[in-house]
Design an enzyme around this catalytic site. Structure first.
Site, PDB file in Angstrom:
ATOM      1  N   ASP A 427     -10.776 -44.043   2.910  1.00  0.00           N
ATOM      2  CA  ASP A 427     -11.126 -45.370   2.378  1.00  0.00           C
ATOM      3  C   ASP A 427     -10.613 -45.522   0.947  1.00  0.00           C
ATOM      4  O   ASP A 427     -10.186 -44.545   0.316  1.00  0.00           O
ATOM      5  CB  ASP A 427     -12.659 -45.510   2.433  1.00  0.00           C
ATOM      6  CG  ASP A 427     -13.107 -46.933   2.172  1.00  0.00           C
ATOM      7  OD1 ASP A 427     -12.285 -47.866   2.319  1.00  0.00           O
ATOM      8  OD2 ASP A 427     -14.283 -47.124   1.804  1.00  0.00           O
ATOM      9  N   GLU A 430      -6.058 -48.010  -1.547  1.00  0.00           N
ATOM     10  CA  GLU A 430      -4.997 -48.993  -1.885  1.00  0.00           C
ATOM     11  C   GLU A 430      -4.167 -48.549  -3.085  1.00  0.00           C
ATOM     12  O   GLU A 430      -2.984 -48.905  -3.090  1.00  0.00           O
ATOM     13  CB  GLU A 430      -5.626 -50.372  -2.141  1.00  0.00           C
ATOM     14  CG  GLU A 430      -6.207 -51.011  -0.909  1.00  0.00           C
ATOM     15  CD  GLU A 430      -7.476 -50.322  -0.392  1.00  0.00           C
ATOM     16  OE1 GLU A 430      -8.260 -49.834  -1.216  1.00  0.00           O
ATOM     17  OE2 GLU A 430      -7.645 -50.267   0.834  1.00  0.00           O
ATOM     18  N   ASP A 503     -13.241 -54.889   4.763  1.00  0.00           N
ATOM     19  CA  ASP A 503     -14.583 -55.450   4.546  1.00  0.00           C
ATOM     20  C   ASP A 503     -14.669 -56.921   4.941  1.00  0.00           C
ATOM     21  O   ASP A 503     -14.605 -57.817   4.101  1.00  0.00           O
ATOM     22  CB  ASP A 503     -14.985 -55.277   3.082  1.00  0.00           C
ATOM     23  CG  ASP A 503     -15.132 -53.812   2.715  1.00  0.00           C
ATOM     24  OD1 ASP A 503     -15.250 -52.978   3.642  1.00  0.00           O
ATOM     25  OD2 ASP A 503     -15.118 -53.500   1.514  1.00  0.00           O
TER      26      ASP A 503
HETATM   27  C1  GLC Z   1     -15.646 -49.793   1.261  1.00  0.00           C
HETATM   28  C2  GLC Z   1     -15.265 -49.689   2.728  1.00  0.00           C
HETATM   29  C3  GLC Z   1     -16.497 -49.748   3.590  1.00  0.00           C
HETATM   30  C4  GLC Z   1     -17.444 -48.623   3.160  1.00  0.00           C
HETATM   31  C5  GLC Z   1     -17.789 -48.750   1.690  1.00  0.00           C
HETATM   32  C6  GLC Z   1     -18.623 -47.577   1.187  1.00  0.00           C
HETATM   33  O1  GLC Z   1     -16.167 -51.045   0.981  1.00  0.00           O
HETATM   34  O2  GLC Z   1     -14.334 -50.662   3.095  1.00  0.00           O
HETATM   35  O3  GLC Z   1     -16.156 -49.652   4.933  1.00  0.00           O
HETATM   36  O4  GLC Z   1     -18.602 -48.665   3.922  1.00  0.00           O
HETATM   37  O5  GLC Z   1     -16.589 -48.789   0.935  1.00  0.00           O
HETATM   38  O6  GLC Z   1     -17.992 -46.379   1.345  1.00  0.00           O
END
Ligand code: GLC
Length: 819
Positions: A427, A430, A503
C-alpha cells in the site's frame, strides 16, 4: 544627463533598444537561441541496422524498430543521441523472426511487415501507419516535437496524431471516468487519492497505453515513458490526439489490431502477463482497517464458518504492526502470530498482511538500522535523506529502483513467511507522503544504474516495491505461488501483483465507477483487479452492499474492505435477506472457480484480458463503443451488474448469437437490448450458447474438499463452439515445467443430435474420475447417447428443466447425443 522617460511604452522601447545596442566583446550569451518548441525537419537519409532504421533531419534522429509483424517502435533523439535502452515495462524485447522490407520513392520511406507499414513522409517527417489493405490507421498531425527543459535538463517531448470523427479510445489504467476516453485530457502521475471523485485525475497508477478504435480497426499506442505523461483524445482539438511527457524519450510502440483483442495480446507480449495466482486467491477475501486484536480476527473467521459463507483470505491492516513499523508485530494484539496464522490456516484461511514503504526513523528499529547502514533509503539532491510523514510518523523510504535494495527488501519478509503469511498487500506506494502528497522532484534514484530524479522514478516506484516484495516472497516461499496486491503501478506491474482500485466510497456512483475501472484496468494489461467491495469510506446500506457483492463475484479479485471508522462490514452484517443473497453469490464464485481459473490461464499463457467490455466482443457496432455496464468474464459469461437502487429490471445488451439466461435457461437472441428482471436476489448473467462452463461443488474454502467430480454445464448450440478447461496443482510453479492439463471442448448441434468432443494436452492428472454432465437446452428428447468407444450410455436423467444429466469418464473423447 539621464533622460527621465515617463511614458511606459516609450520606456519599454528604449530599454529594448538599449538591449539591442548592448554588446560585449566575446559575449557568449549571444549564440543562445530562445527556448521554443522544435519540430522534426525533413528526413534526409536512412540507415539500416538489422531490424532498426535510422532517419535524420541533419540534427534530430528517429529510430524505427520492427518488433513483430504487428508492433513497430518509434523513438526520437532531439540531438541525435539516444538514451541507453532501458525499460521497467518491457524487460526484454522479444523480436521474432519477422520479414520486413524498406521501400523508398519520391514521397516517402516505407517499412513494411506482412501486417503493417510505417510511412515516413519526405516532405515533413510525418510518420503514419497503415494496414496491409492500405487503410491509414494512425497518422501524425504535426511532426514529432520537443522543448528543452531549462530547469531539469532534457526535453518535454510531444507527439500529435490525427483524431477521426468516430474514433474511440480505451485503456490508460484506472481513470475514474467513462470507459470511452474520447474527448478527455488525462495525465499519469501516481497519486494517493483518498475518496476520489468521478473524473478525478490522476489516480494511483500510470499506464501510458491506449487502444484506438476507428472504422472497425483497432490499434494501440504504448508510450513507454515513466515521467509525468499526458494524453489528449480530441479534447482540446477534436481533430487531434496527443501524448506528451515532461521528460525522457519520445518512445512509443505502435501496436496493430485489427481487433482490440489483438492489441491487448501484443501489449502483453511486450509487458508480460500475470503469473498464475494460487487458486485460493480467486476465492473470497475479507478485509478491514483493521481487524485486531487476535480475538477479533478469530471471531470474523468463525463468523464465516458459522454463517457457511465461503472465504479464503483474511487481512491484517496496519494495526498488526508495532507502531506501524513494517515487519514487526504488535505483541499486545497478536502475542503469538504464528500460532494464530496456523490455526486460521487449519480452518482454511490464508492470512494476508499489509506493508507500506515508509520505514520509521528510529535507531532502535532493526529495519531502519539496516537500511540506514547500507544506505538503502532515498536521498535528496543535496544528499539529505528523503524524510516525510506517513502512518508510523517520520519515515525514510527504500529506493526500490536499486536492485540491491530490492534484494534486501525481499529478504525482510522472512519472518512473516516463517509465521505463515500467505500474501502481502503493498500500500501507499505511489509513494504517498502526508501533507506533501509525494516525494519532491529532486529525490534521486538509482534506477537500475540509469540514475534519475523522482520525476523519472515516481511512476515506477510502487511497481518496483511490489516487484521486490514478489521476488522476495517467491524465493522465500520456495515453490509456492505468492499472492501480492499493489495500489500503485506502472505498465508491466501485472508481472508482480494483483491490484485494487484504492480508497473508493460507499455510494452507487462508486459502484458504477468500479465497474468501469475494473474493465478498463483489464484492457490496460492489469487483469487481476477488484474494488473495495462495499466502498472504503462511508456506509453502504444492505442493498448497495449486496449489489456490490454481486458485481464483485465477477471481479477477478474479490475483496470486501472498509475504513476503520465505519460500521461492521462482513457479508452477514446487514441481516436478512442480504446475508442469504451474499452467501448465494459468494457460493457462485466458488462454483465457478474452474472457469475463472481457466480464464486466468488464458490470460497468463496467451495474453487475453479476463474482463472484456462489450466493445471487445463486437467492436464493429458503434453503439458498443459507449457501453460500459456489461462485460464478459472470459468469453463465455456476460454480466450486467445492477447499478441503481431499487431497480426492478434493466436493459442488457447481448452481442449477436444466442445466450442462455444463467438463472432460468431461457434462450435470448443477441444483437439487441433485452429487458431483464433484477430482483435483489439475482443479477443479469448470460452464458453464450455452445459454452461448456465447468463447475466445482461449493466449498467453504479452496481445498476444503477433495474434488470428486467436475460438473460440466453444457449449453446447446446449433453451431460449432469451443471451450476449455485448465487444471493443475493450483499452488506451485509446476505449470512452468508443463505440469498442467489443458482440455479443449468442441460442441456442435443439429435439430436431432448434439456432439461433444474433448482433447487434452499436458502432464497433469486430476484425482477425480468423472464429469457430471448437465446438458442444457437440447431441442430434442434424447434417447441415445454413444461414447467414442462405441459404448452406449443408458444411465441418464432428464430434469424438470429439461436438462440431460449423466456421469461419464473425465477422459471421454466424444459423446454423441441423439433423438
Ligand atoms: C490506505 C489504503 C487502505 C488501507 C489504509 C490503512 O488508505 O488504501 O486500503 O486500509 O491505507 O492502511
Amino acid at each position: 544627463m539621464e533622460e527621465n522617460i515617463q511614458d511606459p511604452e516609450l520606456l519599454a522601447n528604449r530599454l529594448l533598444e538599449d538591449e539591442e545596442e548592448f554588446h560585449h566583446l566575446n559575449n557568449p550569451a549571444e549564440a543562445i537561441k530562445p527556448i521554443i518548441k522544435k519540430y522534426l525537419g525533413i528526413p534526409k537519409s536512412v540507415e539500416q541496422a538489422e531490424n532498426k532504421f535510422y532517419f535524420t533531419d541533419g540534427d534530430a534522429k528517429v529510430e524505427i524498430v520492427v518488433i513483430t509483424e504487428q508492433v513497430i517502435k518509434v523513438r526520437l533523439a532531439p540531438h541525435g543521441v539516444f538514451l541507453e535502452e532501458f525499460s521497467y515495462a518491457v524487460p526484454k524485447i522479444v523480436t521474432k523472426n519477422v520479414a520486413f522490407t524498406l521501400f523508398e520513392d519520391d514521397n516517402e520511406f516505407r517499412i513494411s511487415t506482412s501486417a503493417v507499414s510505417c510511412h515516413i513522409r519526405k516532405q515533413d517527417f510525418f510518420i503514419s501507419f497503415s494496414d496491409n489493405e492500405n487503410n491509414i490507421t494512425s497518422a501524425d498531425a504535426v511532426p514529432m516535437h520537443w522543448e528543452e527543459n531549462i530547469k531539469f535538463g532534457g526535453y518535454y517531448v510531444f507527439c500529435t496524431k490525427e483524431c477521426h470523427p468516430e474514433e474511440s479510445f480505451f485503456g490508460l489504467g484506472d481513470k475514474p471516468t467513462e470507459l470511452n476516453l474520447r474527448g478527455k485530457r488525462l495525465k499519469n502521475w501516481n497519486t494517493d487519492a483518498y475518496s476520489f471523485a468521478w473524473n478525478q485525475d490522476p489516480l494511483y497508477r500510470s499506464i501510458p497505453f491506449y487502444i484506438s478504435l476507428n472504422d472497425d480497426i483497432a490499434h494501440g499506442i504504448f508510450f513507454d515513458n515513466t515521467f509525468k505523461s499526458h494524453f489528449d483524445f480530441g479534447g482540446e482539438d477534436k481533430t487531434k490526439t496527443s501524448f506528451w511527457a515532461d521528460g525522457g524519450e519520445l518512445q512509443y510502440y505502435y501496436i496493430h489490431g485489427p481487433h482490440m483483442m489483438d492489441v491487448v495480446k501484443s501489449y502483453h507480449l511486450l509487458t508480460g502477463t500475470h503469473p498464475m495466482p494460487p487458486l485460493w486467491a480467486l476465492g473470497y477475501h475479507q478485509c478491514r482497517w483493521s481487524y485486531y486484536p487476535e480475538a477479533k480476527v478469530r471471531k470474523i473467521a468463525t463468523g464465516f464458518r458459522e454463517n457457511q459463507i465461503p472465504c479464503d483470505g483474511i487481512y491484517l491492516d496496519i494495526d498488526y504492526m508495532d507502531g506501524y513499523r513494517c515487519f514487526t508485530w504488535n505483541k499486545k494484539y497478536f502475542p503469538d502470530p504464528k500460532k494464530m496464522i496456523s490455526e486460521l490456516a487449519a480452518d482454511g484461511f490464508k492470512t494476508v498482511v499489509i506493508i507500506d514503504p515508509g520505514i520509521r526513523v528510529d535507531d532502535n528499529y532493526w529495519v531502519f538500522k539496516e537500511g540506514k547502514e547500507n544506505r538503502h533509503f532515498c536521498r535528496r539532491s543535496d544528499d539529505y535523506f528523503m524524510e516525510g510523514h506517513v502512518w508510523p510518523g517520520r519515515c525514510q523510504f527504500p529506493d526500490f529502483t536499486n536492485p540491491d535494495v530490492r534484494e534486501w527488501w525481499g529478504g525482510l519478509f522472512e519472518g512473516l513467511v516463517e509465521a505463515g503469511v500467505a500474501g502481502v498487500w503493498n500500500d501507499m506506494n505511489e509513494p504517498a507522503v502526508f501533507g506533501a502528497g509525494t516525494f519532491p522532484d529532486d529525490v534521486r534514484h538509482q534506477y537500475d544504474g540509469q540514475r534519475g530524479s523522482h520525476r523519472k522514478a515516481h511512476n515506477v516506484y510502487g511497481m518496483q516495491m511490489v516487484r521486490s516484495t514478489y521476488e522476495g516472497l517467491r524465493k522465500l516461499m520456495k515453490n509456492k505461488r505468492p499472492f501480492t496486491i499493489t495500489r500503485a503501478g506502472y505498465s508491466g506491474v501485472q508481472r508482480y501483483a494483483s491490484a485494487w482500485t484504492g480508497d473508493n466510497v460507499a455510494s452507487w456512483e462508486h459502484l458504477k465507477l468500479g465497474n468501469i475501472q475494473c474493465q478498463r484496468m483489464s484492457v490496460s494489461g492489469i487483469p487481476f483487479v477488484g474494488t473495495d467491495i462495499g466502498g472504503f469510506s462511508g456506509e453502504p446500506d444492505g442493498e448497495l452492499f449486496t449489489r456490490w457483492i454481486q458485481m464483485g463475484t465477477f471481479s477477478p479479485f474479490m475483496r470486501a474492505h472498509s475504513a476503520g471508522d465505519t460500521k461492521e462490514r462482513e457479508p452477514w452484517s446487514f441481516g436478512e435477506p442480504f446475508t442469504s443473497i451474499n452467501r448465494k453469490f459468494i457460493e457462485l464464485r466458488y462454483r465457478l472457480l474452474p472457469y475463472m481459473y481457466s480464464a486466468f490461464w488464458e490470460h497468463h499463457r496467451y495474453g487475453f484480458p479476463i474482463l472484456r467490455p462489450v466493445v471487445m466482443q463486437e467492436q464493429e457496432v458503434l453503439s458498443n463503443h459507449f457501453r460500459q455496464d456489461e462485460f464478459t468474464y472470459g468469453d463465455k459469461i456476460l454480466i450486467c451488474p445492477v447499478l441503481e437502487p431499487g431497480q426492478k429490471s434493466r436493459k442488457v445488451y447481448l452481442p449477436k448469437g444466442n445466450w442462455y439466461n444463467f438463472w432460468t435457461y431461457e434462450v435470448v437472441a443477441g444483437g439487441k437490448e433485452t429487458e431483464v428482471l433484477t430482483p435483489l436476489e439475482t443479477m443479469p448473467i448470460f452464458v453464450k450458447a455452445g459454452s461448456i462452463i465447468p463447475e466445482y461443488p461449493v466449498m467453504q474454502y479452496v481445498g476444503e474438499k477433495e474434488i470428486e467430480e467436475v460438473i460440466l454445464n453444457v449449453y446447446y448450440s446449433d453451431y460449432e463452439a469451443n471451450s476449455f478447461l485448465f487444471e493443475d496443482y493450483g499452488e506451485t510453479f509446476a505449470y512452468e515445467q508443463d505440469i498442467y492439463l489443458e482440455k479443449k471442448f468442441a460442441v456442435s448441434g443439429t435439430k436431432t443430435s448434439f456432439v461433444i468432443n474433448q482433447s487434452m494436452e499436458g502432464l497433469y492428472n486430476p484425482r477425480y474420475e468423472n464429469y457430471a454432465f448437465n446438458i442444457i437446452g437440447l431441442p430434442f428428447k434424447p434417447s441415445k447417447i454413444m461414447a467414442s468407444d462405441g459404448r452406449p450410455i443408458t444411465d441418464f436423467t432428464i430434469t424438470k428443466d429439461g436438462c440431460l444429466q449423466m456421469k461419464f469418464s473425465k477422459n471421454f473423447k466424444r459423446l454423441e447425443i441423439s433423438k
